[in-house]
Motif scaffolding. Structure first.
Motif, short mmCIF file in Angstrom:
data_model
loop_
_atom_site.label_atom_id
_atom_site.label_comp_id
_atom_site.label_asym_id
_atom_site.label_seq_id
_atom_site.Cartn_x
_atom_site.Cartn_y
_atom_site.Cartn_z
N ASN A 906 -44.14 -9.87 -3.78
CA ASN A 906 -44.42 -10.09 -5.21
C ASN A 906 -43.46 -9.31 -6.10
O ASN A 906 -43.04 -9.79 -7.15
N ARG A 909 -40.30 -11.14 -6.25
CA ARG A 909 -40.41 -12.35 -7.09
C ARG A 909 -40.28 -12.01 -8.58
O ARG A 909 -39.54 -12.66 -9.31
N ASP A 965 -43.04 -19.60 -3.78
CA ASP A 965 -42.86 -19.16 -5.17
C ASP A 965 -41.59 -18.36 -5.35
O ASP A 965 -40.89 -18.49 -6.36
N LYS A 968 -38.65 -20.68 -5.35
CA LYS A 968 -38.55 -21.35 -6.65
C LYS A 968 -37.86 -20.44 -7.66
O LYS A 968 -36.97 -20.86 -8.40
N ASP A 1003 -41.32 -29.15 -3.96
CA ASP A 1003 -41.54 -28.42 -5.22
C ASP A 1003 -40.28 -27.67 -5.66
O ASP A 1003 -40.21 -27.20 -6.79
#
Length: 1105
Positions: A906, A909, A965, A968, A1003
Motif C-alpha cells: 500500500n 501504491r 491496483d 494500475k 482493467d
C-alpha cells in the motif's frame, strides 16, 4: 456487348450458376482472352474478378492453369492480357488471414509456374511480368506460401545480378514482400547472401543493387534486419566514400531506412549517419556558390541570377547526378530529426546551421526537401510540450528554443527567394516555414526584415494556385501582427504605414472574390479581420465598405463561422474600431446563430457577443440584448458545460455594463436554469468560476427581487427544505462557493456567518444543513479575516482546510491541529487516513520550512499506515502553480519517493500516486530523479504470482489479484510521463513494458496510452502485437460482457490512433490485424464507429481552434 452484359450479371449477388453453366462461362471467358479485339480482351479480364468468387474451386484452378500457360505463350498480346488476368485473380482471392483453402490451392499452382518462368525464361518481358505477379502474390498471400519460400528465394537471388536493371528492381520489390512473411531460416539465408556479396564487391553495378535490396528489406521488415546492422553499416559507410554518386544516393537512402525502421539498433550509429549526411548535403562539385551569398547584404535576386549564369556553360545539368545525393542527405536528416527528439539540442548545434545554409540550394527538388527537414526540426521544437516550457529545464543552459531564437536571423534572408521561385511545392514549403518562424518569435526580431518579407508574400497572395494563396494569406495575417504588435504598445516603434496599402489591397481582392476555393475564402476573411484589428485606424474610407463585406459573409452559411471569429478579433481590438455601421444588422444575426445545431458556431458567437457588449455598450440597444437573452435558456445545461460557461460569462458582462437588462431574468427561465446548474455535480473548473463571478456581478446590480438575501434563499432553500434535488455531495460544495461569492460582494453579507454557526451547533439540524453550513463557513472564512471566538474556530477550522490551500490565517493553531491529526494518521480505515493526509499537506503549506522536515522524519515510522499517510500528504503540497514550498520540496522529494522500495504494498501504491501527481502538475520536481525512479516504476508493472490468491465464496473459488491496483497506478504514471517528461525516457524500454501491459488484466487501461503514443515518432509501435482478450464465457455475468465490450472499443481506438502514424498501413502486422478486424462483423462495426467519431472530433477541434 454480350461480355459487358455478362460482367454486369456477375457483379450481382443474386446470380447462381450450376456446374454446367460455370464450365461454359469459364470456357467462354478464357476464349475471349484470345480475341483479336483489344476491347473485348479488356472486358474479359474485368469479368475474371467477380467470376472467381462465383464459381467452384476447381473452375478457379482451371482459370489459373490457362492463364499461366498463356503467360508463357509466343504472342506478346496474349502474354500481356494473361498477366493482367493473373493479377486480377490474385487480387480477388481471400486474404491469407481468412484461412481460405481456395487461396492456398491457387497460390501453390501459380508459384511453381512463376518460379520456373523467372529462373529459366529467356524472354525478359515474361520475366518482368512473372516478377510482378510474384510480388503481388507475396504481398497479399505470402503467409500461404511458407513451404515455397526457399524455392522462391533461390529463384529470385540470381536475378539480382541480371544484366537488365528493370529485372533487378522488380526482384528487389519481390524480396521486400517475401521478408514480411518468410521464416527465420529463409531470412538468414537472404541476409547472409547479401552481406557476403557486399563484402566481395565484385562490381559497382551489383553493389548498388545489393544496397538497394537491403534498404527495401529494412523498409518492409525493419524489426528483423536490426540485428544485422552492426555488420551492414560499416559496409555502407565504406561505399559512401567511393566516387559514385548513384551508389552514394542508395547508401544514404539505406541510412534513412535504418533510422526510420530500426531506431533502437541504429542508435549507436546516428552520429556517423548525421556526419555523412551533413557532408553530402553540401556536395555540389559542378557548381561554385559565390562567397558573397553567405553575406546577408548580398541577397539581391538579380545579382544572384547573374552569378549563376556565369557558370552554366561549364557543365551539363543532364550529366550532374550530385543533386540526388544532396536530396537523399536532406531526407535522411529529416528522418533523424523526426525520430530522435532526445537529440534536439545537438541538432540545433550541428544540423540546423547546415540546413539554414542550404536554403540557397539551386536545385528546387533538393531545396524542397531541405525545407521539409527544417520544418520537422521546428515541429519537434514547438513549446506545446511541457518539458520544453519547464522553467527549471530552461535554467540548465542553452535549450532548443533559445538556440532557435539565436539562429532565426539567419533564416530570413535565405528563404525569401523561394517565394519567387516557379516551383509551387517549394513556394508552399517556404511559406509554411516562414509562418512557423513568425509564430514562434517576438515581432521585434523581424522588423529589420519586413521590407524584404512583404513584397514576395503579397505576390504569393495573388498567385493563381489556391494552395499558395492560402498559405500566403496565413503568412500575411501573421505579418500584420509583426508590423504592429498591439500586445506590446510600449515597444511598438516600427513604422507600418509603408506596408498597409499592399497588404490591404491584396487581401481585399481575395475577400471580394466569390469564385475561389473555400479555404482561400476563409483565410482571406481571417487575414482581413487581423488587418482591421491591428491597422484599422489607418484604413480610412476603406473601412466601412470592408465591414459591409463582412456582414454579407456573416449571412452566408459557408463563411459565417470564420466571419464570427474575425468580428470577435476586430471587436476586441485596442484601436476601438467603429463597428456601428453594421451592429444593427449583425447582432440579430448573431443571436439567430445561437439556435443553430453547430456547437463551434455557438461558442464563437457567444464569445463575439460578449466582446461586443463589453466594448460597444453604448451602441448595443436593449432590443438587441432582448433578442440575445431570448436564445440563452436552452444553452444553460450540464450536458455541455463549455457552452454554459460562455453563456454565464456573457451574462456577467451584461450585469457589469448593462445592469438594467438583467431586471427581466428574475422572472424568466434563465435564472432558474442557472440555479439548477449550481446543483449539478458536474459544475466545476471554469464553469464554476464563471458562475461565482456572475453572482457577484448580479448582486452588485442592486436589482429588486435579486438582492443578497433573495439569491441566498434561492441557493440554500432546497437544503433547508430537505429537497430531493440535492442528491450529490458535490452540489453542497458548489452552493457553498456561490454563498461565499455573494458574501464577498455584499457589505451586509458577513452577518450570515452567525446563522451558519448556529446551524452547526443546533442539535436539530440535519446532516445536510450542517454540511452546507460548514462548507460555507470555510469558504467565507477563506475570503474574510474574521475575529472568531474560540468556539467558532473549532467549527470553521476544518472547513477552511478543506476549502483552500491558502490557510495562512490558521498559523497560530497549526501545532495543536498537527498533533491532533497525527493521532489519526495510523487509522486502519483508508478514508480517514486520506482526509488526515490532505489536512497534513495543506498545513505544511503554511510553514513548509518547519513542517516539511517533520513529514520527512515520519518516513522512518514503524507503522505502514503512518508512512502511507505521510507520502499521501506530499501529494497535497504539489500544485501546478508556483509555491514557496517548491524549492524545499525539490530537495527532499527523492526521500519520499524512496518509499517505492517500501516492503508494504500500500505504501508503494500511494508513492506511485504521489509521483504521478508531481509528474502531472510540476514535472520539474522529479525530472532529475527519473534515472533512479524509473526502474522501480517499471518493476511495479509486472504481474506477481505471490500477490494472486484464491478466495472461496461458498461452492465457488474466486481469484483475487492484490497487485492489480499498484499496476494500475504504475501505468497511470507511465501515461503521465509520456506527456510531461518524454525527453527523459528511453522509449524502447518504455514500450517493452507497455507491450507487457497489453497482455495484463483488462482493467489495465493501456490501450488508452497506446492512443496517445501514436503521436510519438513512427518507430516501434509497428512491432507491438495488439491482441484482444479471449471471449467471455457464455454463463458470465452482465458486467463481464460490458468489460469485454469496452476492451474491444479500447483496442479499436488504439488501432485507429496507430493508423495515424505515417506509413502505418505498410506494416504487415497492422495489415494482418486490420484483416482480422474486417473479417469479424462485430469488430468491423466498432472500428468504423470509432473512425467516424475520431474524424468528427478532429473536425470540431479544427473548428474551435
Amino acid at each position: 456487348m454480350a461480355t459487358n452484359d455478362l460482367m454486369s450479371e456477375l457483379q450481382k449477388d443474386s446470380i447462381k450458376l450450376d456446374d454446367d453453366s460455370e464450365r461454359k462461362v469459364v470456357k467462354m471467358i478464357l476464349k475471349l482472352l484470345e480475341d483479336k479485339n483489344g476491347e473485348v480482351q479488356n472486358l474479359a479480364v474485368k469479368c475474371l474478378g467477380p467470376l472467381v468468387s462465383k464459381v467452384k474451386e476447381y473452375q478457379v484452378e482451371t482459370i489459373v492453369d490457362t492463364l499461366c500457360t498463356n503467360m508463357l505463350a509466343d504472342k506478346e498480346q496474349l502474354r500481356d492480357i494473361s498477366s493482367i488476368g493473373l493479377k486480377t485473380v490474385i487480387g480477388e482471392l481471400p486474404p491469407a488471414s481468412s484461412g481460405s483453402a481456395l487461396a492456398a490451392s491457387v497460390c501453390k499452382k501459380i508459384t511453381g509456374r512463376l518460379t520456373s518462368a523467372i529462373a529459366k525464361q529467356e524472354d525478359v518481358s515474361v520475366q518482368l511480368e512473372a516478377l510482378d505477379i510474384m510480388a503481388d502474390m507475396l504481398c497479399r498471400l505470402g503467409g500461404l506460401l511458407v513451404n515455397f519460400h526457399p524455392s522462391i528465394l533461390s529463384c529470385l537471388l540470381p536475378q539480382l545480378t541480371s544484366p537488365r536493371l528493370a529485372v533487378r528492381k522488380r526482384t528487389i520489390i519481390a524480396l521486400g514482400h517475401l521478408v514480411m512473411s518468410c521464416g527465420n531460416l529463409v531470412f538468414v539465408d537472404l541476409m547472409e547472401h547479401l552481406l557476403s556479396e557486399l563484402s566481395r564487391n565484385d562490381s559497382m553495378s551489383t553493389t548498388r543493387t545489393y544496397i538497394q535490396c537491403i534498404a527495401a528489406i529494412s523498409r518492409q521488415a525493419g524489426h528483423r534486419i536490426g540485428e544485422y546492422l552492426e555488420k551492414i553499416i560499416p559496409l555502407v559507410v565504406k561505399f559512401c566514400n567511393l566516387e559514385d554518386d548513384e551508389l552514394r544516393e542508395y547508401c544514404i537512402q539505406a541510412f534513412e531506412s535504418f533510422v526510420r525502421r530500426c531506431p533502437k539498433e541504429v542508435y549507436p550509429h546516428v552520429g556517423t549517419v548525421i556526419s555523412i549526411c551533413l557532408k553530402y548535403l553540401t556536395y555540389d562539385p559542378n557548381y561554385n556558390y559565390d562567397d558573397e551569398d553567405e553575406d546577408e547584404n548580398a541577397m539581391d535576386a538579380d545579382g544572384a541570377d547573374e552569378d549563376y549564369q556565369g557558370s552554366d556553360d561549364e557543365y551539363s545539368d543532364d550529366d550532374d547526378m550530385s543533386w540526388k545525393v544532396r536530396r537523399a542527405a536532406a531526407k535522411c536528416l529529416d528522418a533523424v530529426v523526426s525520430t530522435r527528439h532526445e537529440m534536439l539540442p545537438e541538432f540545433y548545434r550541428t544540423v540546423s546551421p547546415a540546413l539554414i545554409a542550404r536554403f540557397k540550394e539551386r536545385e528546387e527538388n533538393v531545396k524542397a526537401d531541405v525545407f521539409h527537414a527544417y520544418l520537422s526540426l521546428l515541429k519537434q521544437t514547438r513549446p506545446a510540450q511541457s518539458w520544453l516550457c519547464d522553467p527549471d529545464a530552461m535554467e540548465q543552459g542553452e535549450t532548443p528554443l533559445t538556440m532557435l531564437q539565436n539562429q532565426v536571423k539567419h533564416t530570413q534572408r535565405l528563404h525569401l527567394p523561394c517565394c519567387r521561385t516557379s516551383s509551387s511545392n517549394l513556394k508552399i514549403d517556404a511559406l509554411s516555414c516562414l509562418y512557423v518562424v513568425l509564430c514562434n518569435h517576438q515581432p521585434q526580431v523581424f522588423h529589420p526584415h519586413v521590407q524584404a518579407l512583404v513584397p514576395p508574400v503579397v505576390a504569393c497572395v495573388g498567385d493563381p494556385f489556391y494552395k499558395i494563396t492560402s498559405e500566403a494569406l496565413l503568412v500575411s495575417q501573421q505579418l500584420v501582427k509583426v508590423i504592429r504588435p498591439l500586445d506590446q504598445p510600449e515597444r511598438d516603434t516600427f513604422d507600418a504605414s509603408p506596408y498597409i496599402t499592399d497588404l490591404f489591397t491584396c487581401t481585399i481582392k481575395r475577400l471580394k472574390a466569390a469564385d475561389i476555393d473555400q479555404e482561400v475564402k476563409e483565410r482571406a476573411i481571417s487575414c482581413m479581420g487581423q488587418i482591421i484589428c491591428n491597422l484599422g485606424d489607418s484604413l480610412g474610407d476603406d473601412l466601412p465598405g470592408t465591414l459591409q463585406i463582412f456582414l454579407e459573409r456573416l449571412k452566408n452559411e459557408i463563411t459565417r463561422l470564420t466571419t464570427v471569429k474575425a468580428l470577435t478579433l476586430i471587436a476586441g481590438s485596442t484601436l476601438k474600431i467603429d463597428l456601428r455601421p453594421i451592429l444593427d444588422e449583425a447582432v440579430p444575426i448573431l443571436a439567430s446563430f445561437l439556435r443553430k445545431n453547430q456547437r463551434a458556431l455557438k461558442l464563437s458567437t457567444l464569445a463575439s457577443l460578449d466582446i461586443l457588449v463589453k466594448n460597444y455598450s453604448d451602441s448595443v440597444t436593449p432590443a438587441m440584448i432582448d433578442a440575445v437573452l431570448a436564445e440563452l435558456p436552452p444553452l444553460i445545461s450540464e450536458s455541455d458545460m463549455h457552452v454554459s460557461q460562455m453563456v454565464i460569462s456573457f451574462l456577467t458582462t451584461l450585469a457589469r455594463v448593462h445592469p438594467l437588462s438583467l431586471a427581466k431574468i428574475g422572472g424568466s427561465s434563465i435564472l432558474s436554469e442557472l440555479i439548477s446548474l449550481v446543483r449539478s455535480p458536474l459544475l466545476q473548473g471554469g464553469a464554476l468560476s464563471a458562475m461565482l463571478e456572475f453572482f457577484q456581478a448580479l448582486v452588485g446590480t442592486g436589482t429588486s427581487s435579486l438582492g443578497y438575501m433573495d439569491l441566498l434563499r434561492m441557493l440554500t432553500g432546497p437544503v433547508y427544505a430537505q429537497s430531493a434535488a440535492l442528491t450529490h455531495k458535490q452540489s453542497y460544495y458548489s452552493i457553498a462557493k456561490c454563498v461565499a461569492a455573494l458574501t464577498r460582494a455584499c457589505p451586509d453579507g458577513p452577518a450570515v456567518v452567525g446563522q451558519f454557526i448556529q446551524d452547526v451547533k443546533n442539535s436539530r439540524s440535519t446532516d445536510s444543513i450542517r454540511l452546507l453550513a460548514l462548507l460555507s463557513l470555510g469558504e467565507v472564512g477563506h475570503t474574510f479575516k474574521y475575529n472568531y471566538s474560540n468556539k467558532q474556530n473549532v467549527c470553521v477550522m476544518c472547513s477552511v482546510l478543506s476549502s483552500s490551500a491558502s490557510v495562512a490565517g490558521l498559523k497560530p493553531y497549526v501545532e495543536g491541529v498537527w498533533t491532533l491529526l497525527l493521532k489519526h494518521c495510523e487509522c486502519a480505515e483508508e478514508g480517514t487516513r486520506n482526509v488526515v493526509a490532505e489536512c497534513l499537506g495543506k498545513l505544511t503549506l503554511i510553514d513548509p520550512e518547519t513542517l516539511l522536515p517533520r513529514l520527512k522524519g515520519y518516513l522512518l515510522s514503524g507503522s505502514s499506515y503512518a508512512r502511507s499517510s505521510v507520502v499521501t500528504s506530499v501529494k497535497f503540497t504539489i500544485s501546478d502553480q508556483p509555491q514557496t514550498i517548491d524549492p524545499l520540496l525539490k530537495n527532499c522529494i527523492g526521500d519520499f519517493l524512496k518509499t517505492l522500495e517500501d516492503p508494504d504494498l500500500n505504501v508503494r501504491r500511494v508513492a506511485l500516486v504521489t509521483f504521478n501527481s508531481a509528474a502531472h502538475n510540476k514535472p520539474s520536481l522529479i525530472r532529475d530523479l527519473l534515472d533512479t525512479v524509473l526502474p522501480h516504476l517499471y518493476n511495479e508493472t509486472k504481474v506477481r504470482k505471490e500477490l494472486i490468491r484464491e478466495v472461496e465464496m461458498g461452492p465457488f473459488k474466486h481469484t483475487v489479484d492484490d497487485g492489480l491496483d499498484i499496476r494500475k497506478a504504475a501505468f497511470e504514471c507511465m501515461y503521465t510521463l509520456l506527456d510531461s517528461c518524454l525527453d527523459r525516457l528511453d522509449i524502447f524500454e518504455f514500450l517493452n513494458h507497455v507491450e507487457d501491459g497489453l497482455k495484463d488484466h483488462y482493467d489495465i487501461k493501456v490501450n488508452i496510452m497506446v492512443a496517445d503514443m501514436s503521436h510519438l515518432p513512427p518507430t516501434t509501435p509497428y512491432s507491438m502485437s495488439l491482441s484482444l482478450s479471449p471471449q467471455v464465457k457464455a454463463n458470465s455475468v452482465k458486467q463481464e460482457f460490458e468489460k469485454q465490450d469496452e476492451l474491444k472499443r479500447s483496442a479499436m481506438r488504439a488501432v485507429v490512433a496507430l493508423l495515424t502514424i505515417p506509413e502505418a498501413e505498410k506494416s504487415p502486422l497492422m495489415s494482418e490485424f486490420q484483416s482480422q478486424i474486417s473479417s469479424n462483423p462485430e469488430l468491423a462495426a466498432i472500428f468504423e464507429s470509432i473512425q467516424r467519431d475520431s474524424s468528427s472530433a478532429n473536425m470540431e477541434s479544427m473548428d474551435t481552434s
